[in-house]
Design a protein around this motif. Structure first.
Motif, PDB file in Angstrom:
ATOM      1  N   HIS A  85      -9.112   3.631   1.603  1.00 57.79           N
ATOM      2  CA  HIS A  85      -9.095   2.749   0.446  1.00 57.79           C
ATOM      3  C   HIS A  85      -8.040   1.662   0.631  1.00 57.79           C
ATOM      4  O   HIS A  85      -6.853   1.955   0.793  1.00 57.79           O
ATOM      5  CB  HIS A  85      -8.774   3.528  -0.822  1.00 57.79           C
ATOM      6  N   GLY A  86      -8.477   0.414   0.606  1.00 53.34           N
ATOM      7  CA  GLY A  86      -7.531  -0.686   0.586  1.00 53.34           C
ATOM      8  C   GLY A  86      -7.044  -0.953  -0.828  1.00 53.34           C
ATOM      9  O   GLY A  86      -7.692  -0.566  -1.811  1.00 53.34           O
ATOM     10  N   VAL A  87      -5.906  -1.627  -0.949  1.00 51.56           N
ATOM     11  CA  VAL A  87      -5.394  -2.006  -2.264  1.00 51.56           C
ATOM     12  C   VAL A  87      -6.391  -2.967  -2.921  1.00 51.56           C
ATOM     13  O   VAL A  87      -6.784  -3.971  -2.331  1.00 51.56           O
ATOM     14  CB  VAL A  87      -4.007  -2.667  -2.149  1.00 51.56           C
ATOM     15  N   HIS A  88      -6.814  -2.630  -4.130  1.00 48.72           N
ATOM     16  CA  HIS A  88      -7.801  -3.441  -4.852  1.00 48.72           C
ATOM     17  C   HIS A  88      -7.082  -4.547  -5.615  1.00 48.72           C
ATOM     18  O   HIS A  88      -6.132  -4.275  -6.350  1.00 48.72           O
ATOM     19  CB  HIS A  88      -8.579  -2.549  -5.820  1.00 48.72           C
ATOM     20  N   PRO A  89      -7.505  -5.809  -5.478  1.00 53.42           N
ATOM     21  CA  PRO A  89      -6.781  -6.897  -6.153  1.00 53.42           C
ATOM     22  C   PRO A  89      -6.777  -6.763  -7.674  1.00 53.42           C
ATOM     23  O   PRO A  89      -5.841  -7.242  -8.331  1.00 53.42           O
ATOM     24  CB  PRO A  89      -7.537  -8.156  -5.707  1.00 53.42           C
ATOM     25  N   ASN A  90      -7.786  -6.127  -8.258  1.00 48.85           N
ATOM     26  CA  ASN A  90      -7.868  -6.004  -9.714  1.00 48.85           C
ATOM     27  C   ASN A  90      -7.353  -4.657 -10.232  1.00 48.85           C
ATOM     28  O   ASN A  90      -7.261  -4.467 -11.449  1.00 48.85           O
ATOM     29  CB  ASN A  90      -9.305  -6.191 -10.182  1.00 48.85           C
ATOM     30  N   TYR A  91      -7.052  -3.748  -9.312  1.00 52.66           N
ATOM     31  CA  TYR A  91      -6.563  -2.421  -9.703  1.00 52.66           C
ATOM     32  C   TYR A  91      -5.413  -2.012  -8.784  1.00 52.66           C
ATOM     33  O   TYR A  91      -5.420  -0.940  -8.182  1.00 52.66           O
ATOM     34  CB  TYR A  91      -7.695  -1.380  -9.620  1.00 52.66           C
ATOM     35  N   GLN A  92      -4.421  -2.873  -8.706  1.00 52.32           N
ATOM     36  CA  GLN A  92      -3.316  -2.628  -7.786  1.00 52.32           C
ATOM     37  C   GLN A  92      -2.554  -1.348  -8.124  1.00 52.32           C
ATOM     38  O   GLN A  92      -1.974  -0.715  -7.244  1.00 52.32           O
ATOM     39  CB  GLN A  92      -2.363  -3.820  -7.813  1.00 52.32           C
ATOM     40  N   ASP A  93      -2.582  -0.950  -9.396  1.00 52.28           N
ATOM     41  CA  ASP A  93      -1.850   0.236  -9.825  1.00 52.28           C
ATOM     42  C   ASP A  93      -2.463   1.531  -9.310  1.00 52.28           C
ATOM     43  O   ASP A  93      -1.839   2.585  -9.379  1.00 52.28           O
ATOM     44  CB  ASP A  93      -1.789   0.292 -11.357  1.00 52.28           C
ATOM     45  N   LYS A  94      -3.690   1.478  -8.779  1.00 54.09           N
ATOM     46  CA  LYS A  94      -4.336   2.676  -8.256  1.00 54.09           C
ATOM     47  C   LYS A  94      -3.793   3.075  -6.883  1.00 54.09           C
ATOM     48  O   LYS A  94      -4.061   4.172  -6.400  1.00 54.09           O
ATOM     49  CB  LYS A  94      -5.846   2.458  -8.146  1.00 54.09           C
ATOM     50  N   ALA A  95      -3.047   2.206  -6.242  1.00 57.36           N
ATOM     51  CA  ALA A  95      -2.498   2.474  -4.914  1.00 57.36           C
ATOM     52  C   ALA A  95      -1.105   3.071  -5.030  1.00 57.36           C
ATOM     53  O   ALA A  95      -0.399   2.891  -6.035  1.00 57.36           O
ATOM     54  CB  ALA A  95      -2.463   1.195  -4.080  1.00 57.36           C
ATOM     55  N   ASP A  96      -0.696   3.780  -3.995  1.00 59.80           N
ATOM     56  CA  ASP A  96       0.648   4.347  -3.930  1.00 59.80           C
ATOM     57  C   ASP A  96       1.689   3.220  -3.941  1.00 59.80           C
ATOM     58  O   ASP A  96       1.439   2.131  -3.404  1.00 59.80           O
ATOM     59  CB  ASP A  96       0.769   5.175  -2.646  1.00 59.80           C
ATOM     60  N   PRO A  97       2.862   3.460  -4.522  1.00 64.33           N
ATOM     61  CA  PRO A  97       3.866   2.382  -4.603  1.00 64.33           C
ATOM     62  C   PRO A  97       4.341   1.843  -3.256  1.00 64.33           C
ATOM     63  O   PRO A  97       4.638   0.651  -3.137  1.00 64.33           O
ATOM     64  CB  PRO A  97       5.024   3.040  -5.364  1.00 64.33           C
ATOM     65  N   THR A  98       4.408   2.683  -2.234  1.00 60.46           N
ATOM     66  CA  THR A  98       5.000   2.231  -0.964  1.00 60.46           C
ATOM     67  C   THR A  98       4.035   2.283   0.218  1.00 60.46           C
ATOM     68  O   THR A  98       4.355   1.754   1.284  1.00 60.46           O
ATOM     69  CB  THR A  98       6.246   3.074  -0.611  1.00 60.46           C
ATOM     70  N   ASN A  99       2.897   2.898   0.074  1.00 62.25           N
ATOM     71  CA  ASN A  99       1.895   2.962   1.150  1.00 62.25           C
ATOM     72  C   ASN A  99       0.657   2.227   0.669  1.00 62.25           C
ATOM     73  O   ASN A  99      -0.198   2.799  -0.021  1.00 62.25           O
ATOM     74  CB  ASN A  99       1.583   4.419   1.494  1.00 62.25           C
ATOM     75  N   ARG A 100       0.566   0.958   1.061  1.00 60.19           N
ATOM     76  CA  ARG A 100      -0.426   0.069   0.463  1.00 60.19           C
ATOM     77  C   ARG A 100      -1.203  -0.666   1.566  1.00 60.19           C
ATOM     78  O   ARG A 100      -0.830  -1.773   1.976  1.00 60.19           O
ATOM     79  CB  ARG A 100       0.259  -0.918  -0.473  1.00 60.19           C
ATOM     80  N   PRO A 101      -2.288  -0.084   2.064  1.00 59.64           N
ATOM     81  CA  PRO A 101      -3.058  -0.739   3.119  1.00 59.64           C
ATOM     82  C   PRO A 101      -3.922  -1.883   2.581  1.00 59.64           C
ATOM     83  O   PRO A 101      -4.481  -1.793   1.487  1.00 59.64           O
ATOM     84  CB  PRO A 101      -3.930   0.399   3.666  1.00 59.64           C
ATOM     85  N   TYR A 102      -4.019  -2.933   3.382  1.00 57.65           N
ATOM     86  CA  TYR A 102      -4.781  -4.114   2.995  1.00 57.65           C
ATOM     87  C   TYR A 102      -5.848  -4.419   4.038  1.00 57.65           C
ATOM     88  O   TYR A 102      -5.697  -4.111   5.228  1.00 57.65           O
ATOM     89  CB  TYR A 102      -3.853  -5.321   2.841  1.00 57.65           C
ATOM     90  N   LEU A 103      -6.923  -5.063   3.585  1.00 59.60           N
ATOM     91  CA  LEU A 103      -7.955  -5.522   4.492  1.00 59.60           C
ATOM     92  C   LEU A 103      -7.346  -6.501   5.489  1.00 59.60           C
ATOM     93  O   LEU A 103      -6.523  -7.341   5.114  1.00 59.60           O
ATOM     94  CB  LEU A 103      -9.088  -6.188   3.717  1.00 59.60           C
ATOM     95  N   ASN A 104      -7.727  -6.376   6.752  1.00 60.65           N
ATOM     96  CA  ASN A 104      -7.214  -7.184   7.869  1.00 60.65           C
ATOM     97  C   ASN A 104      -5.786  -6.833   8.245  1.00 60.65           C
ATOM     98  O   ASN A 104      -5.155  -7.562   9.013  1.00 60.65           O
ATOM     99  CB  ASN A 104      -7.327  -8.689   7.566  1.00 60.65           C
ATOM    100  N   GLY A 105      -5.280  -5.716   7.735  1.00 61.72           N
ATOM    101  CA  GLY A 105      -3.920  -5.311   8.060  1.00 61.72           C
ATOM    102  C   GLY A 105      -3.817  -4.349   9.213  1.00 61.72           C
ATOM    103  O   GLY A 105      -2.715  -3.909   9.548  1.00 61.72           O
TER     104      GLY A 105
ATOM    105  N   VAL B  84      -1.419   6.884   1.608  1.00 58.61           N
ATOM    106  CA  VAL B  84      -1.169   8.149   0.918  1.00 58.61           C
ATOM    107  C   VAL B  84      -1.645   7.959  -0.511  1.00 58.61           C
ATOM    108  O   VAL B  84      -1.386   6.915  -1.123  1.00 58.61           O
ATOM    109  CB  VAL B  84       0.330   8.526   0.922  1.00 58.61           C
ATOM    110  N   ASN B  85      -2.355   8.928  -1.055  1.00 57.05           N
ATOM    111  CA  ASN B  85      -2.789   8.814  -2.442  1.00 57.05           C
ATOM    112  C   ASN B  85      -1.601   8.758  -3.395  1.00 57.05           C
ATOM    113  O   ASN B  85      -0.544   9.337  -3.107  1.00 57.05           O
ATOM    114  CB  ASN B  85      -3.650  10.032  -2.822  1.00 57.05           C
ATOM    115  N   ARG B  86      -1.776   8.076  -4.525  1.00 50.86           N
ATOM    116  CA  ARG B  86      -0.824   8.269  -5.617  1.00 50.86           C
ATOM    117  C   ARG B  86      -0.730   9.760  -5.906  1.00 50.86           C
ATOM    118  O   ARG B  86      -1.720  10.491  -5.829  1.00 50.86           O
ATOM    119  CB  ARG B  86      -1.321   7.557  -6.881  1.00 50.86           C
TER     120      ARG B  86
END
Length: 445
Positions: free
Chosen positions: A317-337, A374-376
């Motif tokens: 799961h990549g960090v969703h631009p409209n649901y950024q709070d669903k990602a872990d605070p410090t482990n935040r994978p992004y598309l093209n990363g 890492v999951n929240r």
């Protein structure tokens, strides 16, 4: 890396996905690719022997495939196995037996059931068709044939907003009522089986059974202000399966000590507990027979397993631009990363410090960036085939994937760069000998 390399690799992936509307087509297309590269097809019910072939492959259930290459032609005294594993299936709707249903004496719809845990809303108002396999009986022989009704065959129509004013405030979809695809009007009654038989190039009366699924007909696309993204059906997990298999074919391990293996399993989306799933004996059976082909005794096989390494590749799961709070605070994978390394304290993923460190080094040597997932702590995550396979075959394993959005939608989104990153990293993995020392430390050669 040049931008054109990212785009070309993604175009190749999208073409493969378009030609692979079911897990059966995935495996059939991989088999064709392998044979074109000089790999020899083996059968589980015949004796295996070595030749001067470039590599070998074997299928199970028409929907799982394992391919492998030796470091040298002929019999070798290999030290270990280096394995990548992914899956061929995606969430969908399976066509039930006796599929035609008549509605209000006017419409013909298909009776379907859920396969896997999908997002159901995106299935509405899209051109759909049917693909899979049928079993044809000729005399006393039962033969499997692929089916792909290669046209817009059906559609699941939404209910108009005028008839459901709550449509935009959240709905609970009933798979038996809301998700039935419209196939025709009453004039088309009893035509479905004929359409399937025509696709299989056989007679309706010769078809004795079928495994058929709906699939999204929308082709994949490359898009964004600077063509940053790709969207397509089945990115989970064909993005990983395609890159792993292509890496096996293109890697040069002629000077290595490892048997390179690529395992693509079916039924990951429904728990893997089938004869061709990761929870079956398929991988264990294959590795044991490889060892037997090379004249290893049981002790030698066990030593090879203890020195082996596996990459379990299933998208993340990549960090969703409209649901950024669903990602872990410090482990935040992004598309093209870059490639995502997946961790979980409750062992839903197999990654530990040792396997993560080894994989990071391989990616570093390949010039490929990595990131972590890492999951929240208050959101339960899914699992992958890595820990399931490890219950049968214990070896150092890392769980990885590529960041994507809308996982388990019939149209998913990923980054344009990440397919090439994955291909390069898996190639480097196959070209690097991972050697386990007597004291348990690991050396890369």
């Amino acid at each position: 890396m040049e931008e054109s390399n990212f785009i070309d690799t993604s175009k190749d992936l999208l073409k493969f996905i378009e030609e692979s509307p079911s897990a059966f087509h995935v495996v059939n297309n991989f088999a064709k690719m392998l044979e074109d590269e000089g790999f020899v097809r083996l059968s589980e019910n015949t004796e295996w022997s070595l030749s001067q072939a470039k590599g070998y492959f074997v299928t199970r259930g028409d929907s799982s495939i394992i391919a492998f290459r030796f470091p040298k032609d002929g019999a070798v005294d290999f030290t270990n196995f280096q394995i990548t594993a992914a899956h061929s299936d995606s969430p969908s709707f399976k066509i039930k037996e006796n599929p035609e249903m008549t509605m209000d004496s006017k419409y013909i719809v298909a009776n379907v059931e859920k396969y896997g845990g999908m997002l159901m809303a995106p299935w509405f108002d899209r051109p759909l068709s049917v693909a899979g396999r049928v079993i044809v009986k000729e005399s006393d022989t039962f033969e499997s044939r692929l089916v792909n009704v290669d046209r817009d065959l059906c559609l699941i129509p939404n209910l108009a907003i005028h008839m459901n004013r709550e449509a935009n405030t959240g709905l609970n979809y009933n798979a038996q009522k809301d998700m039935l695809p419209l196939m025709g009007d009453i004039e088309s009654k009893d035509l479905f089986n004929t359409v399937i038989a025509d696709s299989a190039e056989t007679d309706v009366n010769d078809i004795v059974a079928a495994d058929l699924f709906l699939y999204n007909r929308m082709p994949g696309s490359i898009w964004g202000l600077d063509n940053e993204f790709i969207s397509s059906p089945k990115l989970d997990d064909l993005q990983c399966a395609y890159t792993c298999m292509n890496a096996l074919m293109r890697a040069d391990n002629s000077n290595g000590e490892s048997v390179n293996v690529c395992a693509i399993f079916d039924n990951e989306e429904v728990g893997s507990t089938t004869k061709q799933g990761a929870d079956s004996t398929f991988l264990t059976d294959t590795l044991e027979r490889i060892s037997d082909m090379c004249g290893k005794q049981r002790e030698g096989y066990k030593r090879a397993i203890a020195s082996s390494f596996m990459i379990s590749a299933d998208n993340a799961h990549g960090v969703h631009p409209n649901y950024q709070d669903k990602a872990d605070p410090t482990n935040r994978p992004y598309l093209n990363g870059g490639i995502v390394i997946k961790y979980n304290a409750n062992q839903k993923y197999t990654t530990d410090a040792l396997s993560a460190g080894i994989f990071k080094e391989i990616c570093k040597r390949a010039g490929v960036p990595t990131q972590s997932f890492v999951n929240r702590s208050d959101i339960a995550g899914g699992s992958t085939l890595g820990n399931i396979a490890n219950s049968h075959l214990s070896l150092n394993t890392v769980d990885i994937g590529l960041a994507q959005l809308a996982m388990h939608s019939p149209y998913e989104t990923a980054g344009i760069k990440d397919t090439k990153y994955m291909l390069d990293a898996m190639t480097k993995f196959y070209e690097t000998s991972i050697y386990t020392n007597r004291n348990g430390s690991i050396s890369l050669r």
